[in-house]
Write a protein that holds these residues in place. Structure first.
Motif, PDB file in Angstrom:
ATOM      1  N   ASN A  44     -89.551 -82.014 -82.821  1.00 17.03           N
ATOM      2  CA  ASN A  44     -90.934 -81.967 -83.302  1.00 17.03           C
ATOM      3  C   ASN A  44     -91.937 -82.504 -82.281  1.00 17.03           C
ATOM      4  O   ASN A  44     -93.108 -82.658 -82.593  1.00 17.03           O
ATOM      5  CB  ASN A  44     -91.062 -82.747 -84.619  1.00 17.03           C
ATOM      6  N   ASN A  45     -91.454 -82.802 -81.065  1.00 19.25           N
ATOM      7  CA  ASN A  45     -92.305 -83.326 -79.993  1.00 19.25           C
ATOM      8  C   ASN A  45     -93.123 -84.529 -80.442  1.00 19.25           C
ATOM      9  O   ASN A  45     -94.332 -84.590 -80.244  1.00 19.25           O
ATOM     10  CB  ASN A  45     -93.222 -82.240 -79.437  1.00 19.25           C
ATOM     11  N   THR A  46     -92.448 -85.507 -81.047  1.00 16.81           N
ATOM     12  CA  THR A  46     -93.129 -86.717 -81.504  1.00 16.81           C
ATOM     13  C   THR A  46     -92.397 -87.962 -81.025  1.00 16.81           C
ATOM     14  O   THR A  46     -91.203 -87.932 -80.715  1.00 16.81           O
ATOM     15  CB  THR A  46     -93.240 -86.782 -83.039  1.00 16.81           C
ATOM     16  N   THR A  65     -95.397 -79.477 -74.365  1.00 19.67           N
ATOM     17  CA  THR A  65     -94.171 -79.081 -73.668  1.00 19.67           C
ATOM     18  C   THR A  65     -94.070 -79.669 -72.268  1.00 19.67           C
ATOM     19  O   THR A  65     -92.974 -79.785 -71.722  1.00 19.67           O
ATOM     20  CB  THR A  65     -94.053 -77.540 -73.584  1.00 19.67           C
ATOM     21  N   ASP A  66     -95.213 -80.071 -71.671  1.00 20.87           N
ATOM     22  CA  ASP A  66     -95.195 -80.736 -70.365  1.00 20.87           C
ATOM     23  C   ASP A  66     -94.857 -82.215 -70.491  1.00 20.87           C
ATOM     24  O   ASP A  66     -94.635 -82.880 -69.490  1.00 20.87           O
ATOM     25  CB  ASP A  66     -96.546 -80.594 -69.665  1.00 20.87           C
ATOM     26  N   GLY A  85    -104.954 -78.716 -67.624  1.00 24.16           N
ATOM     27  CA  GLY A  85    -103.731 -79.106 -66.916  1.00 24.16           C
ATOM     28  C   GLY A  85    -103.363 -80.515 -67.351  1.00 24.16           C
ATOM     29  O   GLY A  85    -103.218 -80.781 -68.539  1.00 24.16           O
ATOM     30  N   GLN A  86    -103.267 -81.445 -66.399  1.00 26.72           N
ATOM     31  CA  GLN A  86    -102.992 -82.845 -66.717  1.00 26.72           C
ATOM     32  C   GLN A  86    -104.265 -83.686 -66.712  1.00 26.72           C
ATOM     33  O   GLN A  86    -104.192 -84.902 -66.860  1.00 26.72           O
ATOM     34  CB  GLN A  86    -102.001 -83.433 -65.705  1.00 26.72           C
ATOM     35  N   ASN A  87    -105.404 -83.069 -66.542  1.00 26.91           N
ATOM     36  CA  ASN A  87    -106.659 -83.804 -66.442  1.00 26.91           C
ATOM     37  C   ASN A  87    -107.345 -83.859 -67.802  1.00 26.91           C
ATOM     38  O   ASN A  87    -107.778 -82.832 -68.330  1.00 26.91           O
ATOM     39  CB  ASN A  87    -107.569 -83.137 -65.404  1.00 26.91           C
ATOM     40  N   ALA A  88    -107.437 -85.063 -68.366  1.00 32.77           N
ATOM     41  CA  ALA A  88    -108.074 -85.244 -69.669  1.00 32.77           C
ATOM     42  C   ALA A  88    -109.571 -84.999 -69.542  1.00 32.77           C
ATOM     43  O   ALA A  88    -110.228 -85.578 -68.675  1.00 32.77           O
ATOM     44  CB  ALA A  88    -107.829 -86.655 -70.188  1.00 32.77           C
ATOM     45  N   GLU A 118     -90.903 -89.620 -63.719  1.00 29.57           N
ATOM     46  CA  GLU A 118     -90.699 -89.997 -65.107  1.00 29.57           C
ATOM     47  C   GLU A 118     -91.540 -89.115 -66.015  1.00 29.57           C
ATOM     48  O   GLU A 118     -92.481 -88.467 -65.563  1.00 29.57           O
ATOM     49  CB  GLU A 118     -91.014 -91.479 -65.331  1.00 29.57           C
ATOM     50  N   PRO A 119     -91.224 -89.087 -67.309  1.00 29.98           N
ATOM     51  CA  PRO A 119     -91.997 -88.258 -68.240  1.00 29.98           C
ATOM     52  C   PRO A 119     -93.476 -88.654 -68.268  1.00 29.98           C
ATOM     53  O   PRO A 119     -93.817 -89.838 -68.178  1.00 29.98           O
ATOM     54  CB  PRO A 119     -91.338 -88.542 -69.591  1.00 29.98           C
ATOM     55  N   LEU A 120     -94.346 -87.652 -68.392  1.00 28.77           N
ATOM     56  CA  LEU A 120     -95.788 -87.906 -68.405  1.00 28.77           C
ATOM     57  C   LEU A 120     -96.198 -88.838 -69.536  1.00 28.77           C
ATOM     58  O   LEU A 120     -97.140 -89.606 -69.399  1.00 28.77           O
ATOM     59  CB  LEU A 120     -96.549 -86.586 -68.541  1.00 28.77           C
ATOM     60  N   MET A 121     -95.498 -88.784 -70.648  1.00 28.50           N
ATOM     61  CA  MET A 121     -95.889 -89.580 -71.818  1.00 28.50           C
ATOM     62  C   MET A 121     -95.774 -91.076 -71.580  1.00 28.50           C
ATOM     63  O   MET A 121     -96.424 -91.861 -72.264  1.00 28.50           O
ATOM     64  CB  MET A 121     -95.056 -89.180 -73.029  1.00 28.50           C
TER      65      MET A 121
END
Length: 184
Positions: A44-46, A65-66, A85-88, A118-121
């Motif tokens: 569930n991507n949580t 998904t990124d 992209g990755q820019n908020a 490492e993961p972006l999160m």
């Protein structure tokens, strides 16, 4: 495990302990009077962040998904980020914009080797909050951030390889920080 210490004049004022799994995902952090356990639901991507100790609280972070966190539900509040992209670009709290960000075109943000692997999160999860940490994974250099009523402008000088040499931060027009970069 990684241990980070904040010091002032050689005195340790706080210690942060971070534990990771084999996928380099943050699993547990200890920060003074409280600690946070993280539970992942990849289907569930949580991520459920359970803070224990002083002021206990549960939060749910949603990632794309990124691996970038795009939403946080904490009690009655919901935070959502719009990315390019990755820019908020913006962060909303309960549907109202509370933070916005602008970036310089043509210049890439520097990311540490550990961030690249490492993961972006993890950047948002280490902060245990989406709002305020949403631009940590940006791939471009920040030009301006508006957070609440505060405006931070960023000014850079560059070396011959188009890498930042210095950075100045102006909070509401007043110089508050200066950085000097060095490269090996």
């Amino acid at each position: 495990m990684r241990v980070h210490k904040k010091s002032v004049n050689g005195q340790t004022i706080s210690t942060y302990i971070y534990n990771y799994d084999n996928y380099r995902r943050l699993m547990h952090m200890s920060m003074g009077p409280y600690y946070v356990n993280l539970t992942y639901d990849d289907q569930n991507n949580t991520v459920l962040a359970e803070r224990l100790g002083d002021s206990p609280e549960n939060k749910t972070f949603y990632f794309n998904t990124d691996g970038a966190v795009y939403s946080e539900v904490a009690g009655a509040n919901t935070y959502d980020v719009t990315y390019d992209g990755q820019n908020a670009l913006s962060c909303k709290k309960d549907g109202l914009v509370i933070n916005t960000h602008e970036y310089f075109d043509g210049y890439e943000a520097m990311q540490s080797e550990s961030m690249k692997n490492e993961p972006l999160m993890n950047e948002v999860l280490r902060a245990n909050a989406l709002a305020g940490a949403e631009s940590a994974i940006a791939t471009k250099l920040l030009k301006r951030s508006v957070i609440g009523q505060d405006v931070t402008d960023y000014e850079y000088t560059f070396n011959g390889a188009d890498l930042p040499k210095t950075r100045k931060e102006y909070l509401n027009g007043i110089l508050t920080r200066e950085w000097t970069y060095s490269y090996k």
